[in-house]
Scaffold this active site. Structure first.
Site, PDB file in Angstrom:
ATOM      1  N   TYR A 123      -2.186  -1.235  10.380  1.00 35.44           N
ATOM      2  CA  TYR A 123      -2.133  -1.352   8.922  1.00 35.44           C
ATOM      3  C   TYR A 123      -0.811  -0.822   8.390  1.00 35.44           C
ATOM      4  O   TYR A 123      -0.147  -1.452   7.574  1.00 35.44           O
ATOM      5  CB  TYR A 123      -3.314  -0.580   8.330  1.00 35.44           C
ATOM      6  N   SER A 136       0.860  -1.188   0.000  1.00 34.35           N
ATOM      7  CA  SER A 136       0.000   0.000   0.000  1.00 34.35           C
ATOM      8  C   SER A 136       0.896   1.238   0.000  1.00 34.35           C
ATOM      9  O   SER A 136       2.085   1.142   0.357  1.00 34.35           O
ATOM     10  CB  SER A 136      -0.849  -0.002   1.280  1.00 34.35           C
TER      11      SER A 136
HETATM   12  P1  NAD Z   1     -11.484  -6.000  -0.120  1.00 37.32           P
HETATM   13  O1  NAD Z   1     -12.063  -5.869   1.238  1.00 37.32           O
HETATM   14  O2  NAD Z   1     -12.314  -5.673  -1.307  1.00 37.32           O
HETATM   15  O3  NAD Z   1     -10.890  -7.467  -0.346  1.00 37.32           O
HETATM   16  C1  NAD Z   1     -10.181  -8.141   0.646  1.00 37.32           C
HETATM   17  C2  NAD Z   1     -10.152  -9.612   0.314  1.00 37.32           C
HETATM   18  O4  NAD Z   1      -9.450 -10.289   1.351  1.00 37.32           O
HETATM   19  C3  NAD Z   1     -11.544 -10.251   0.263  1.00 37.32           C
HETATM   20  O5  NAD Z   1     -11.556 -11.249  -0.736  1.00 37.32           O
HETATM   21  C4  NAD Z   1     -11.690 -10.879   1.647  1.00 37.32           C
HETATM   22  O6  NAD Z   1     -12.605 -11.973   1.696  1.00 37.32           O
HETATM   23  C5  NAD Z   1     -10.268 -11.346   1.845  1.00 37.32           C
HETATM   24  N1  NAD Z   1      -9.930 -11.603   3.235  1.00 37.32           N
HETATM   25  C6  NAD Z   1     -10.108 -10.819   4.329  1.00 37.32           C
HETATM   26  N2  NAD Z   1      -9.709 -11.456   5.431  1.00 37.32           N
HETATM   27  C7  NAD Z   1      -9.267 -12.676   5.031  1.00 37.32           C
HETATM   28  C8  NAD Z   1      -8.741 -13.804   5.704  1.00 37.32           C
HETATM   29  N3  NAD Z   1      -8.581 -13.814   7.036  1.00 37.32           N
HETATM   30  N4  NAD Z   1      -8.416 -14.892   4.969  1.00 37.32           N
HETATM   31  C9  NAD Z   1      -8.604 -14.913   3.618  1.00 37.32           C
HETATM   32  N5  NAD Z   1      -9.091 -13.875   2.940  1.00 37.32           N
HETATM   33  C10 NAD Z   1      -9.429 -12.780   3.638  1.00 37.32           C
HETATM   34  O7  NAD Z   1     -10.171  -5.091  -0.065  1.00 37.32           O
HETATM   35  P2  NAD Z   1      -9.219  -4.492  -1.203  1.00 37.32           P
HETATM   36  O8  NAD Z   1      -9.303  -3.033  -1.116  1.00 37.32           O
HETATM   37  O9  NAD Z   1      -9.414  -5.176  -2.513  1.00 37.32           O
HETATM   38  O10 NAD Z   1      -7.812  -4.898  -0.578  1.00 37.32           O
HETATM   39  C11 NAD Z   1      -6.949  -5.871  -1.135  1.00 37.32           C
HETATM   40  C12 NAD Z   1      -5.546  -5.581  -0.706  1.00 37.32           C
HETATM   41  O11 NAD Z   1      -5.131  -4.327  -1.252  1.00 37.32           O
HETATM   42  C13 NAD Z   1      -5.357  -5.460   0.811  1.00 37.32           C
HETATM   43  O12 NAD Z   1      -4.136  -6.041   1.199  1.00 37.32           O
HETATM   44  C14 NAD Z   1      -5.316  -3.954   1.025  1.00 37.32           C
HETATM   45  O13 NAD Z   1      -4.613  -3.620   2.178  1.00 37.32           O
HETATM   46  C15 NAD Z   1      -4.605  -3.521  -0.235  1.00 37.32           C
HETATM   47  N6  NAD Z   1      -4.801  -2.107  -0.569  1.00 37.32           N
HETATM   48  C16 NAD Z   1      -6.042  -1.617  -0.811  1.00 37.32           C
HETATM   49  C17 NAD Z   1      -6.177  -0.266  -1.126  1.00 37.32           C
HETATM   50  C18 NAD Z   1      -7.509   0.333  -1.423  1.00 37.32           C
HETATM   51  O14 NAD Z   1      -7.572   1.571  -1.505  1.00 37.32           O
HETATM   52  N7  NAD Z   1      -8.574  -0.437  -1.620  1.00 37.32           N
HETATM   53  C19 NAD Z   1      -5.054   0.547  -1.197  1.00 37.32           C
HETATM   54  C20 NAD Z   1      -3.797   0.017  -0.939  1.00 37.32           C
HETATM   55  C21 NAD Z   1      -3.689  -1.325  -0.633  1.00 37.32           C
END
Ligand code: NAD
Length: 260
Positions: free
Chosen positions: A155, A142
């Protein structure tokens, strides 16, 4: 180039992970989906991706907070597909609170899912990659892996840790046909961010639009969300042959956030 490779994307029933899984399937890769959600909906997703791209798509409900389940999922893919070629450590959760009020169990959960799960998946997948002299490890960190924000101590700590893990693994695998890189997105409109918008909008008593403009995208000079497809395309690039010399890097894809 990537056709026939086997790919694991943790946390791929939603958001960025689902986008990455779809993008690898579109390259002709066989994919292991993982994450939580409604069983029937996940099965619909799984079969639709498989049918659209004529690839094998499996699903594991392994909990990325549990070391044994993480390594069992990696072993399952090696058995079913023969290899684990590309490992995308993407599962992640968020919790926002001042550090002195941060719930201890949330801290432990965030560290387990956002950081330790990558360690457990990597340590299980690496021996196979080393034996074949080929592998790609992509850690979805991130902008918070590079800079901090208040109230996101767990985080930010986990994502900085993930960038550090990326560098160590890159050094240990350099010259063995294996690369390990991190992707550092800024804000992407996914369920994880939708929840933050909702919470902030309630806490500040302002509209959703105002929250997006003044609170969320305030950090992002582009003033636009990063698109899931853009993050997915970067992951596919990092898995391809032209990226063979890129390792230990943390790629910002954040509309200029970390340039400030
Ligand atoms: P999201 O909530 O849409 O997806 C998260 C996924 O992780 C889902 O499929 C959920 O079921 C799964 N998950 C959660 N806990 C779990 C567990 N214990 N075991 C297995 N699966 C689990 O979130 P997102 O925004 O798509 O995030 C995905 C990644 O990207 C994360 O690591 C997040 O930190 C990172 N990220 C997101 C953003 C953003 O702005 N959305 C920015 C930077 C980084």
């Amino acid at each position: 180039m990537l056709k026939g490779k086997s790919v694991i994307v943790t946390g791929s029933t939603s958001g960025i992970g689902l986008g990455i899984a779809r993008a690898f399937a579109a390259q002709g890769c066989n994919v292991m989906l993982n994450g939580f959600g409604d069983g029937a909906q996940i099965e619909k997703l799984r079969s639709a991706i498989a049918a659209e791209h004529k690839v094998t798509v499996l699903y594991s409900s392994a909990d990325m907070a549990k070391a044994l389940e993480v390594s069992a999922m990696v072993d399952q893919v090696a058995r079913r597909f023969g290899t684990v070629d590309v490992l995308v450590n993407n599962a992640g959760i968020q919790h926002v609170a001042p550090v002195e009020e941060f719930p201890v169990e949330k801290w432990d959960q965030i560290l387990a899912i956002n950081l330790s799960s990558a360690f457990h998946a990597i340590r299980t997948a690496l021996p196979g990659m080393k034996s074949r002299n080929w592998g790609r490890i992509i850690n979805v960190a991130s902008a918070h892996g590079l800079v901090a924000s208040p109230f996101k101590s767990a985080y930010v700590a986990a994502k900085h840790g993930l960038v550090g893990l990326t560098k160590s693994v890159a050094l240990e695998t350099a010259g063995k046909g294996i690369t390990c890189n991190a992707i550092c997105p800024g804000y992407v409109l996914t369920p994880l961010v939708e929840k933050q918008i909702e919470d902030q909008s309630k806490a500040r008593g302002i509209s959703r639009e105002e929250t997006i403009d003044k609170v969320i995208l305030d950090r992002q000079p582009s003033t636009e969300f990063v698109k899931i497809e853009e993050v997915a395309a970067l992951a596919v690039f990092l898995a391809g042959d032209p990226a063979a010399s890129i390792t230990g890097a943390a790629y910002s894809i954040d509309g200029g956030w970390t340039a400030q």
